[in-house]
Enzyme design. Structure first.
Site, PDB file in Angstrom:
ATOM      1  N   HIS A   1      -8.788   7.258  -1.251  1.00 55.76           N
ATOM      2  CA  HIS A   1      -7.675   6.870  -0.392  1.00 55.76           C
ATOM      3  C   HIS A   1      -6.405   6.662  -1.222  1.00 55.76           C
ATOM      4  O   HIS A   1      -5.629   7.593  -1.388  1.00 55.76           O
ATOM      5  CB  HIS A   1      -8.075   5.621   0.413  1.00 55.76           C
ATOM      6  CG  HIS A   1      -7.041   5.181   1.389  1.00 55.76           C
ATOM      7  ND1 HIS A   1      -7.266   4.194   2.321  1.00 55.76           N
ATOM      8  CD2 HIS A   1      -5.761   5.561   1.575  1.00 55.76           C
ATOM      9  CE1 HIS A   1      -6.183   4.013   3.042  1.00 55.76           C
ATOM     10  NE2 HIS A   1      -5.250   4.828   2.610  1.00 55.76           N
TER      11      HIS A   1
ATOM     12  N   TYR B   1       7.404 -13.816 -23.726  1.00 53.37           N
ATOM     13  CA  TYR B   1       8.259 -12.672 -23.428  1.00 53.37           C
ATOM     14  C   TYR B   1       9.415 -13.094 -22.523  1.00 53.37           C
ATOM     15  O   TYR B   1       9.233 -13.898 -21.607  1.00 53.37           O
ATOM     16  CB  TYR B   1       7.434 -11.575 -22.754  1.00 53.37           C
ATOM     17  CG  TYR B   1       8.255 -10.423 -22.231  1.00 53.37           C
ATOM     18  CD1 TYR B   1       8.581  -9.353 -23.058  1.00 53.37           C
ATOM     19  CD2 TYR B   1       8.724 -10.429 -20.936  1.00 53.37           C
ATOM     20  CE1 TYR B   1       9.340  -8.300 -22.588  1.00 53.37           C
ATOM     21  CE2 TYR B   1       9.497  -9.373 -20.447  1.00 53.37           C
ATOM     22  CZ  TYR B   1       9.804  -8.317 -21.281  1.00 53.37           C
ATOM     23  OH  TYR B   1      10.563  -7.288 -20.805  1.00 53.37           O
TER      24      TYR B   1
ATOM     25  N   HIS C   1       0.857   5.801  -1.017  1.00 53.25           N
ATOM     26  CA  HIS C   1       0.102   6.975  -1.458  1.00 53.25           C
ATOM     27  C   HIS C   1       0.875   7.621  -2.603  1.00 53.25           C
ATOM     28  O   HIS C   1       1.032   8.835  -2.652  1.00 53.25           O
ATOM     29  CB  HIS C   1      -0.108   7.952  -0.309  1.00 53.25           C
ATOM     30  CG  HIS C   1      -1.097   7.476   0.719  1.00 53.25           C
ATOM     31  ND1 HIS C   1      -1.701   8.318   1.628  1.00 53.25           N
ATOM     32  CD2 HIS C   1      -1.607   6.233   0.981  1.00 53.25           C
ATOM     33  CE1 HIS C   1      -2.526   7.624   2.414  1.00 53.25           C
ATOM     34  NE2 HIS C   1      -2.486   6.355   2.043  1.00 53.25           N
TER      35      HIS C   1
ATOM     36  N   HIS D   1       0.860  -1.179   0.000  1.00 47.10           N
ATOM     37  CA  HIS D   1       0.000   0.000   0.000  1.00 47.10           C
ATOM     38  C   HIS D   1       0.897   1.230   0.000  1.00 47.10           C
ATOM     39  O   HIS D   1       1.851   1.291   0.770  1.00 47.10           O
ATOM     40  CB  HIS D   1      -0.896   0.001   1.244  1.00 47.10           C
ATOM     41  CG  HIS D   1      -1.693   1.256   1.399  1.00 47.10           C
ATOM     42  ND1 HIS D   1      -2.488   1.763   0.392  1.00 47.10           N
ATOM     43  CD2 HIS D   1      -1.807   2.133   2.438  1.00 47.10           C
ATOM     44  CE1 HIS D   1      -3.063   2.881   0.809  1.00 47.10           C
ATOM     45  NE2 HIS D   1      -2.658   3.130   2.045  1.00 47.10           N
TER      46      HIS D   1
ATOM     47  N   ASP E   1       0.937  -4.628 -20.370  1.00 46.20           N
ATOM     48  CA  ASP E   1       1.937  -5.641 -20.008  1.00 46.20           C
ATOM     49  C   ASP E   1       1.747  -6.165 -18.581  1.00 46.20           C
ATOM     50  O   ASP E   1       2.191  -7.269 -18.262  1.00 46.20           O
ATOM     51  CB  ASP E   1       3.352  -5.058 -20.119  1.00 46.20           C
ATOM     52  CG  ASP E   1       3.868  -5.049 -21.555  1.00 46.20           C
ATOM     53  OD1 ASP E   1       3.354  -5.833 -22.378  1.00 46.20           O
ATOM     54  OD2 ASP E   1       4.792  -4.257 -21.844  1.00 46.20           O
TER      55      ASP E   1
HETATM   56 ZN    ZN Z   1      -3.208   4.776   3.157  1.00 45.71          ZN
END
Ligand code: ZN
Length: 232
Positions: free
Chosen positions: A171, A229, A99, A97, A122
């Site tokens: 978010h 690939y 930002h 996660h 891709d």
């Molecule tokens: Zn966050």
């Protein structure tokens, strides 16, 4: 306590990698990884500056109930989101996660990220979904667990391994992969694809996504049975 040094080292390195890749502002970023055989997740501790991280302060938790293996630092505040994704999706081995700027901007715009070119194709087999905005009752009930519910709802008819990323509305992005390094790579490519899409839309407002044939060609030559690939 059993030895989880390998897992902690991989998770530590992945957490440092998202900083080096420019995907982190302040302490907004966390990576986790899982040992499926032993049912243990390692994740970044909460609110610890990146310079103070080390493999041995990656927090170890039981997958089943999120309890810590030993006394120590508190895990990332987003831990419940990570745990629920691991429980629901057996194929994933790492979750990220951040930002990061462009992916977070699209999440704040509450828009799925269309595939405008082969860079996106891709890695992501179609538009990267955006969740519904989380409801007030979900926020007050169990915010981080319910964030995972929003993600799972967005994937009700999608394959998380063909689309290893999501934009959580208002978010930011979560990404995943077969291991922590793979999840970091998904995060890097999501951010780059979001940046390219933003520029392409500025150049040509109303731009439409690539045709299915081009999406198929680029995604399927790198992934799945007929992939050709790279090197064998
Ligand atoms: Zn966050």
């Amino acid at each position: 306590v059993a030895d989880f040094t390998d897992l902690q080292t991989k998770v530590y390195e992945a957490n440092m990698e998202i900083v080096e890749l420019g995907l982190v502002v302040s302490t907004f970023g966390n990576v986790s990884g899982i040992d499926r055989e032993r049912g243990v997740v390692a994740i970044k501790p909460s609110g610890v500056p990146y310079g103070d991280l080390s493999p041995d302060n990656m927090v170890l938790l039981r997958l089943a109930d999120g309890t810590p293996l030993e006394k120590g630092l508190r895990p990332s505040s987003d831990t419940k989101t990570h745990l629920r994704l691991y429980r629901e999706w057996n194929e994933i081995g790492g979750v990220v996660h951040t930002h990061s700027r462009y992916a977070t901007a699209w999440a704040q715009a509450r828009k799925p990220l269309p595939c405008f070119g082969t860079t996106h194709a891709d890695y992501f087999y179609g538009s990267v979904p955006c969740t519904e905005v989380i409801r007030d009752d979900q926020i007050s009930r169990d915010y981080e667990d319910e964030t995972a519910v929003q993600i799972l709802d967005a994937f009700a008819s999608l394959d998380p391994m063909a689309l290893p990323a999501v934009l959580v509305a208002s978010h930011g992005p979560f990404t995943w992969g077969g291991d922590p390094a793979g999840a970091v790579h998904s995060s890097q490519m999501l951010e780059y694809s979001a940046e390219l899409a933003s520029i392409a839309l500025a150049v040509t407002p109303g731009l439409v996504p690539v045709r299915q044939a081009l999406l198929d060609k680029h995604y399927l030559r790198k992934h799945g049975k007929g992939a050709y690939y790279g090197q064998k």
